[in-house]
Write a protein that holds these residues in place. Sequence first.
Motif, PDB file in Angstrom:
ATOM      1  N   PRO A 132      -1.888  60.446  19.389  1.00 12.96           N
ATOM      2  CA  PRO A 132      -0.919  60.752  20.445  1.00 12.96           C
ATOM      3  C   PRO A 132      -1.268  60.041  21.743  1.00 12.96           C
ATOM      4  O   PRO A 132      -2.443  59.916  22.105  1.00 12.96           O
ATOM      5  CB  PRO A 132      -1.038  62.275  20.603  1.00 12.96           C
ATOM      6  N   GLY A 133      -0.248  59.554  22.444  1.00 11.24           N
ATOM      7  CA  GLY A 133      -0.458  58.898  23.721  1.00 11.24           C
ATOM      8  C   GLY A 133      -0.826  57.435  23.627  1.00 11.24           C
ATOM      9  O   GLY A 133      -0.995  56.776  24.642  1.00 11.24           O
ATOM     10  N   VAL A 134      -0.958  56.900  22.401  1.00 14.15           N
ATOM     11  CA  VAL A 134      -1.293  55.487  22.200  1.00 14.15           C
ATOM     12  C   VAL A 134      -0.017  54.724  21.853  1.00 14.15           C
ATOM     13  O   VAL A 134       0.747  55.144  20.988  1.00 14.15           O
ATOM     14  CB  VAL A 134      -2.343  55.310  21.082  1.00 14.15           C
ATOM     15  N   SER A 135       0.215  53.613  22.521  1.00 15.14           N
ATOM     16  CA  SER A 135       1.447  52.855  22.338  1.00 15.14           C
ATOM     17  C   SER A 135       1.405  51.984  21.085  1.00 15.14           C
ATOM     18  O   SER A 135       0.346  51.516  20.671  1.00 15.14           O
ATOM     19  CB  SER A 135       1.708  51.957  23.556  1.00 15.14           C
ATOM     20  N   LYS A 136       2.567  51.781  20.509  1.00 14.75           N
ATOM     21  CA  LYS A 136       2.703  50.854  19.387  1.00 14.75           C
ATOM     22  C   LYS A 136       2.508  49.434  19.893  1.00 14.75           C
ATOM     23  O   LYS A 136       2.963  49.068  20.977  1.00 14.75           O
ATOM     24  CB  LYS A 136       4.082  51.009  18.761  1.00 14.75           C
ATOM     25  N   THR A 175       2.697  64.889  16.825  1.00 12.86           N
ATOM     26  CA  THR A 175       3.223  63.554  16.639  1.00 12.86           C
ATOM     27  C   THR A 175       3.098  62.714  17.885  1.00 12.86           C
ATOM     28  O   THR A 175       3.143  63.213  19.001  1.00 12.86           O
ATOM     29  CB  THR A 175       4.715  63.616  16.256  1.00 12.86           C
ATOM     30  N   SER A 176       2.953  61.397  17.692  1.00 12.88           N
ATOM     31  CA  SER A 176       2.886  60.476  18.823  1.00 12.88           C
ATOM     32  C   SER A 176       4.258  60.323  19.457  1.00 12.88           C
ATOM     33  O   SER A 176       5.267  60.299  18.784  1.00 12.88           O
ATOM     34  CB  SER A 176       2.378  59.107  18.347  1.00 12.88           C
ATOM     35  N   GLN A 177       4.301  60.215  20.788  1.00 20.54           N
ATOM     36  CA  GLN A 177       5.552  60.050  21.509  1.00 20.54           C
ATOM     37  C   GLN A 177       6.024  58.600  21.504  1.00 20.54           C
ATOM     38  O   GLN A 177       7.107  58.301  21.996  1.00 20.54           O
ATOM     39  CB  GLN A 177       5.377  60.524  22.956  1.00 20.54           C
ATOM     40  N   ARG A 222      10.924  55.152  15.155  1.00 23.53           N
ATOM     41  CA  ARG A 222      11.639  54.840  13.924  1.00 23.53           C
ATOM     42  C   ARG A 222      12.165  56.112  13.280  1.00 23.53           C
ATOM     43  O   ARG A 222      11.534  57.162  13.317  1.00 23.53           O
ATOM     44  CB  ARG A 222      10.723  54.089  12.937  1.00 23.53           C
ATOM     45  N   VAL A 223      13.327  56.004  12.656  1.00 18.07           N
ATOM     46  CA  VAL A 223      13.943  57.158  12.010  1.00 18.07           C
ATOM     47  C   VAL A 223      13.061  57.646  10.865  1.00 18.07           C
ATOM     48  O   VAL A 223      12.505  56.868  10.105  1.00 18.07           O
ATOM     49  CB  VAL A 223      15.338  56.784  11.473  1.00 18.07           C
ATOM     50  N   MET A 224      12.923  58.965  10.766  1.00 21.31           N
ATOM     51  CA  MET A 224      12.142  59.598   9.705  1.00 21.31           C
ATOM     52  C   MET A 224      10.668  59.257   9.794  1.00 21.31           C
ATOM     53  O   MET A 224       9.922  59.432   8.834  1.00 21.31           O
ATOM     54  CB  MET A 224      12.676  59.206   8.322  1.00 21.31           C
ATOM     55  N   ASP A 225      10.198  58.794  10.934  1.00 24.52           N
ATOM     56  CA  ASP A 225       8.784  58.464  11.085  1.00 24.52           C
ATOM     57  C   ASP A 225       8.162  59.444  12.053  1.00 24.52           C
ATOM     58  O   ASP A 225       8.635  59.613  13.165  1.00 24.52           O
ATOM     59  CB  ASP A 225       8.625  57.035  11.614  1.00 24.52           C
ATOM     60  N   SER A 226       7.122  60.099  11.627  1.00 20.59           N
ATOM     61  CA  SER A 226       6.424  61.051  12.475  1.00 20.59           C
ATOM     62  C   SER A 226       4.949  60.969  12.182  1.00 20.59           C
ATOM     63  O   SER A 226       4.523  60.385  11.181  1.00 20.59           O
ATOM     64  CB  SER A 226       6.925  62.478  12.225  1.00 20.59           C
ATOM     65  N   TYR A 227       4.169  61.594  13.055  1.00 18.03           N
ATOM     66  CA  TYR A 227       2.718  61.600  12.838  1.00 18.03           C
ATOM     67  C   TYR A 227       2.366  62.254  11.506  1.00 18.03           C
ATOM     68  O   TYR A 227       1.555  61.734  10.735  1.00 18.03           O
ATOM     69  CB  TYR A 227       2.028  62.338  13.991  1.00 18.03           C
ATOM     70  N   GLU A 228       2.985  63.400  11.208  1.00 20.88           N
ATOM     71  CA  GLU A 228       2.658  64.108   9.979  1.00 20.88           C
ATOM     72  C   GLU A 228       3.020  63.278   8.753  1.00 20.88           C
ATOM     73  O   GLU A 228       2.272  63.233   7.774  1.00 20.88           O
ATOM     74  CB  GLU A 228       3.376  65.458   9.953  1.00 20.88           C
ATOM     75  N   ASN A 229       4.185  62.606   8.793  1.00 19.79           N
ATOM     76  CA  ASN A 229       4.581  61.761   7.667  1.00 19.79           C
ATOM     77  C   ASN A 229       3.595  60.627   7.468  1.00 19.79           C
ATOM     78  O   ASN A 229       3.180  60.316   6.349  1.00 19.79           O
ATOM     79  CB  ASN A 229       5.986  61.200   7.888  1.00 19.79           C
ATOM     80  N   ARG A 230       3.212  59.966   8.579  1.00 24.29           N
ATOM     81  CA  ARG A 230       2.271  58.845   8.467  1.00 24.29           C
ATOM     82  C   ARG A 230       0.924  59.318   7.946  1.00 24.29           C
ATOM     83  O   ARG A 230       0.299  58.691   7.101  1.00 24.29           O
ATOM     84  CB  ARG A 230       2.106  58.174   9.836  1.00 24.29           C
ATOM     85  N   ARG A 231       0.465  60.457   8.440  1.00 23.71           N
ATOM     86  CA  ARG A 231      -0.849  60.964   8.033  1.00 23.71           C
ATOM     87  C   ARG A 231      -0.863  61.305   6.544  1.00 23.71           C
ATOM     88  O   ARG A 231      -1.807  60.973   5.820  1.00 23.71           O
ATOM     89  CB  ARG A 231      -1.187  62.199   8.861  1.00 23.71           C
ATOM     90  N   SER A 232       0.201  61.956   6.050  1.00 25.06           N
ATOM     91  CA  SER A 232       0.262  62.310   4.645  1.00 25.06           C
ATOM     92  C   SER A 232       0.406  61.073   3.767  1.00 25.06           C
ATOM     93  O   SER A 232      -0.167  60.993   2.675  1.00 25.06           O
ATOM     94  CB  SER A 232       1.420  63.279   4.379  1.00 25.06           C
ATOM     95  N   GLN A 233       1.149  60.074   4.241  1.00 30.16           N
ATOM     96  CA  GLN A 233       1.329  58.846   3.472  1.00 30.16           C
ATOM     97  C   GLN A 233       0.017  58.096   3.332  1.00 30.16           C
ATOM     98  O   GLN A 233      -0.313  57.566   2.259  1.00 30.16           O
ATOM     99  CB  GLN A 233       2.378  57.966   4.150  1.00 30.16           C
ATOM    100  N   VAL A 234      -0.773  58.044   4.396  1.00 31.24           N
ATOM    101  CA  VAL A 234      -2.060  57.364   4.329  1.00 31.24           C
ATOM    102  C   VAL A 234      -2.995  58.071   3.376  1.00 31.24           C
ATOM    103  O   VAL A 234      -3.685  57.460   2.574  1.00 31.24           O
ATOM    104  CB  VAL A 234      -2.673  57.259   5.747  1.00 31.24           C
ATOM    105  N   ARG A 235      -3.004  59.404   3.404  1.00 29.16           N
ATOM    106  CA  ARG A 235      -3.894  60.137   2.517  1.00 29.16           C
ATOM    107  C   ARG A 235      -3.493  59.930   1.053  1.00 29.16           C
ATOM    108  O   ARG A 235      -4.338  59.886   0.169  1.00 29.16           O
ATOM    109  CB  ARG A 235      -3.862  61.628   2.868  1.00 29.16           C
ATOM    110  N   ASN A 236      -2.200  59.795   0.791  1.00 34.04           N
ATOM    111  CA  ASN A 236      -1.738  59.572  -0.576  1.00 34.04           C
ATOM    112  C   ASN A 236      -2.148  58.206  -1.100  1.00 34.04           C
ATOM    113  O   ASN A 236      -2.223  57.999  -2.312  1.00 34.04           O
ATOM    114  CB  ASN A 236      -0.218  59.710  -0.660  1.00 34.04           C
ATOM    115  N   LEU A 237      -2.408  57.263  -0.200  1.00 31.68           N
ATOM    116  CA  LEU A 237      -2.799  55.919  -0.619  1.00 31.68           C
ATOM    117  C   LEU A 237      -4.275  55.812  -0.947  1.00 31.68           C
ATOM    118  O   LEU A 237      -4.719  54.836  -1.538  1.00 31.68           O
ATOM    119  CB  LEU A 237      -2.455  54.920   0.488  1.00 31.68           C
ATOM    120  N   THR A 238      -5.066  56.795  -0.530  1.00 26.68           N
ATOM    121  CA  THR A 238      -6.515  56.688  -0.685  1.00 26.68           C
ATOM    122  C   THR A 238      -7.008  57.603  -1.783  1.00 26.68           C
ATOM    123  O   THR A 238      -6.292  58.464  -2.270  1.00 26.68           O
ATOM    124  CB  THR A 238      -7.220  57.020   0.630  1.00 26.68           C
TER     125      THR A 238
END
Length: 205
Positions: free
Chosen positions: A13-17, A183-185, A189-205
């Motif tokens: 959170p608070g970190v820019s893309k 979630t990061s402010q 992107r549509v349907m993109d949130s911190y929780e979604n990204r975090r769960s997606q990364v864990r599923n890849l590992t």
Amino acid sequence: MPLEKAFLLPFDPGVSKIEFMFNPSEITFSHKVNVSESPGAKAQESGKPKVSFSSIDANTLVINDIIFDTYEEQINVVEKYIMPFRQAVEFVAFSGNLQSGSAGQQSNSQQAQDGQNSQRTPLYAFVWGTSGSVTKALMPCCFIESLSYKLIMFLPDGTPVRAKIDSLTLKEADPSMLPSMQTSQDVDRVMDSYENRRSQVRNLT
């Protein structure tokens, strides 16, 4: 086919893309397995020293010759494009315990150690193409290990308007380092949130 821009999507959170002005022309991946050889222990058939596999290094991704240009806008290229890269290699203190377990179950020394571990550089997913999907990220959880850039064009008043990142090295990070925060402010992107990204990364590992 629409042009997809490469970018670094933050998990904190608070970190820019971080967006690339021009897409990379090539990307170099490095994978390394650490082994140890025992000269005294040889295989009977081949006579070669036996090899012991010790560990696997974190994977790295290197991008060279990244150009940023603000000549037409007549504005400072460092402030618009380079500063987010520079901030990505600075330590940031993250509140909260990143380790498992409650604070009440930890010793004072463990809590102090956790406080030190909460200072780190931001974590990102390096995404290019596939409509920004983290599950297709070229490096789903990483940090900027090294950054080397130079300023190559200036206005008459000295304002830098063109920069070139000679080398940008991304290093794979353990997804367990991801913060348990909201979630990061900075993600739009549509349907993109911190929780979604975090769960997606864990599923890849």
